[in-house]
Design a protein around this motif. Structure first.
Motif, PDB file in Angstrom:
ATOM      1  N   UNK A  68      57.893 -41.349  -0.836  1.00 51.83           N
ATOM      2  CA  UNK A  68      57.118 -40.882  -1.987  1.00 51.83           C
ATOM      3  C   UNK A  68      57.564 -41.587  -3.254  1.00 51.83           C
ATOM      4  N   UNK A  69      58.867 -41.699  -3.446  1.00 52.69           N
ATOM      5  CA  UNK A  69      59.394 -42.383  -4.635  1.00 52.69           C
ATOM      6  C   UNK A  69      59.038 -43.864  -4.638  1.00 52.69           C
ATOM      7  N   UNK A  74      55.388 -51.334  -8.101  1.00 53.84           N
ATOM      8  CA  UNK A  74      55.652 -51.772  -9.472  1.00 53.84           C
ATOM      9  C   UNK A  74      55.981 -50.620 -10.407  1.00 53.84           C
ATOM     10  N   UNK A  75      56.698 -49.625  -9.924  1.00 52.38           N
ATOM     11  CA  UNK A  75      57.077 -48.498 -10.767  1.00 52.38           C
ATOM     12  C   UNK A  75      58.594 -48.452 -10.916  1.00 52.38           C
ATOM     13  N   UNK A  76      59.042 -47.750 -11.943  1.00 49.60           N
ATOM     14  CA  UNK A  76      60.472 -47.613 -12.172  1.00 49.60           C
ATOM     15  C   UNK A  76      61.133 -46.856 -11.028  1.00 49.60           C
ATOM     16  N   UNK A  77      60.472 -45.826 -10.518  1.00 47.28           N
ATOM     17  CA  UNK A  77      61.051 -45.043  -9.437  1.00 47.28           C
ATOM     18  C   UNK A  77      61.235 -45.891  -8.186  1.00 47.28           C
ATOM     19  N   UNK A  78      60.261 -46.733  -7.871  1.00 42.77           N
ATOM     20  CA  UNK A  78      60.386 -47.597  -6.700  1.00 42.77           C
ATOM     21  C   UNK A  78      61.549 -48.570  -6.875  1.00 42.77           C
ATOM     22  N   UNK A  79      61.716 -49.071  -8.100  1.00 43.61           N
ATOM     23  CA  UNK A  79      62.827 -49.984  -8.362  1.00 43.61           C
ATOM     24  C   UNK A  79      64.165 -49.263  -8.292  1.00 43.61           C
ATOM     25  N   UNK A  80      64.219 -48.043  -8.864  1.00 43.62           N
ATOM     26  CA  UNK A  80      65.470 -47.279  -8.861  1.00 43.62           C
ATOM     27  C   UNK A  80      65.942 -46.976  -7.450  1.00 43.62           C
ATOM     28  N   UNK A 130      54.141 -43.214 -18.503  1.00 40.24           N
ATOM     29  CA  UNK A 130      54.479 -44.448 -19.220  1.00 40.24           C
ATOM     30  C   UNK A 130      55.951 -44.798 -19.014  1.00 40.24           C
ATOM     31  N   UNK A 131      56.809 -43.789 -19.103  1.00 44.12           N
ATOM     32  CA  UNK A 131      58.242 -44.029 -18.932  1.00 44.12           C
ATOM     33  C   UNK A 131      58.551 -44.571 -17.540  1.00 44.12           C
ATOM     34  N   UNK A 132      57.938 -43.975 -16.522  1.00 42.41           N
ATOM     35  CA  UNK A 132      58.198 -44.401 -15.144  1.00 42.41           C
ATOM     36  C   UNK A 132      57.303 -45.563 -14.710  1.00 42.41           C
ATOM     37  N   UNK A 133      56.450 -46.048 -15.622  1.00 39.03           N
ATOM     38  CA  UNK A 133      55.582 -47.216 -15.362  1.00 39.03           C
ATOM     39  C   UNK A 133      54.700 -47.020 -14.135  1.00 39.03           C
ATOM     40  N   UNK A 134      54.064 -45.857 -14.045  1.00 38.86           N
ATOM     41  CA  UNK A 134      53.192 -45.567 -12.902  1.00 38.86           C
ATOM     42  C   UNK A 134      51.751 -45.887 -13.304  1.00 38.86           C
ATOM     43  N   UNK A 135      51.370 -47.132 -13.108  1.00 39.96           N
ATOM     44  CA  UNK A 135      50.060 -47.611 -13.541  1.00 39.96           C
ATOM     45  C   UNK A 135      48.881 -46.826 -12.993  1.00 39.96           C
TER      46      UNK A 135
END
Length: 289
Positions: A68-69, A74-80, A130-135
């Motif tokens: 899920x994360x 291309x999101x911050x959560x996926x990168x984290x 916006x913070x987590x960059x979830x387009x």
């Protein structure tokens, strides 16, 4: 028995000794281990995450699947949680994200099943997206109210020259006058006009017709500045004076500023021949406490 080498060392001057010490300092190993040393002491391996991930987001606890994360690459959560970055854990072993977790549940619900938040939370969830960059979430939220209406409003305000600067001027003038008079409120005059040319009782122009009916030399005869503190206009749009007044009051109120306004007349300045300026003048009352 004379030892020449010993005499050479003994004859070294203090300055030479200092220089030698300085040279040694220059080549001292850094206190922080180098990358090679760190690699030998503690191998930098990718962080491993469980399939079910416990989370601590600003003191609020969540549990979700790792997939899920990583739903959108291309999101911050996926990168984290890709394993490339180290995520600290709390005392209970939950992965810690230093962010207010109030709306994180809405973020997870979208990642899980595409659910969108109720209208009253749309703006707040949009900031988190916006913070987590979830387009994909940003795109969905921008197509519903109130963000869709805000996009239309901003398109209108984009036609208004120096709109934000004028808002700041209203606030600064009102603050200065209230402080000078030691008063709870301050009043100022604001002109809001849509047409580029002044409207007089002797003409009934259609939308922006005054601009095209007069030559450039004739138009200069009508140029003037109304005796007000701030002036908004002109603009080309269907939205009228009352629409712009609503925007001004709304944007000031969003900043916690209490504002009232009423029309107190028109400019009525004599221009040329029988032409008078008829731009409406509004009195704005800003209450500070």
């Amino acid at each position: 028995m004379v030892v020449v080498t010993g005499q050479g060392k003994a004859s070294a001057t203090p300055d030479d000794a200092m220089s030698s010490s300085d040279a040694e300092d220059d080549f001292q190993e850094p206190a922080t281990p180098t990358a090679t040393q760190a690699g030998q002491a503690l191998p930098l391996l990718p962080q491993q995450f469980p399939e079910v991930v416990p989370l601590n987001v600003g003191g609020m606890f969540f549990t979700t699947r790792l997939s899920t994360l990583r739903r959108y690459e291309d999101t911050m959560l996926a990168a984290m949680f890709s394993g490339r970055h180290y995520i600290p854990t709390d005392a209970e072993g939950r992965y810690f994200i230093d962010r207010d977790g109030t709306y994180f549940g809405d973020i997870l619900n979208f990642l899980r099943s595409g659910d969108l938040p109720p209208r009253e939370r749309v703006r707040s969830v949009y900031k988190e997206a916006q913070y987590y960059s979830i387009g994909p979430l940003l795109d969905n939220l921008e197509d519903i109210q109130p963000l869709k209406g805000e996009k239309v409003r901003q398109a209108f305000l984009g036609l208004m020259p120096y709109y934000k600067d004028h808002l700041e001027r209203i606030v600064e003038i009102a603050k200065l006058r209230a402080m000078q008079r030691k008063a709870r409120f301050a009043k100022l005059k604001v002109c809001v006009f849509k047409e580029e040319m002044p409207i007089t009782p002797y003409e009934c122009p259609h939308f922006n017709s005054l601009r095209f009916e007069r030559s450039e030399s004739e138009a200069k005869l009508f140029e003037h500045h109304c005796e007000v503190d701030v002036s908004f206009g002109p603009w080309e749009a269907v939205a009228d004076v009352y629409d712009l007044l609503h925007c001004i009051v709304s944007d000031l109120s969003a900043r916690g500023i209490t504002v009232e306004h009423q029309c107190i007349g028109v400019c009525d300045k004599h221009l040329i021949n029988h032409y008078y300026c008829k731009r409406p003048i509004y009195e704005f009352k800003i209450t500070w406490w």
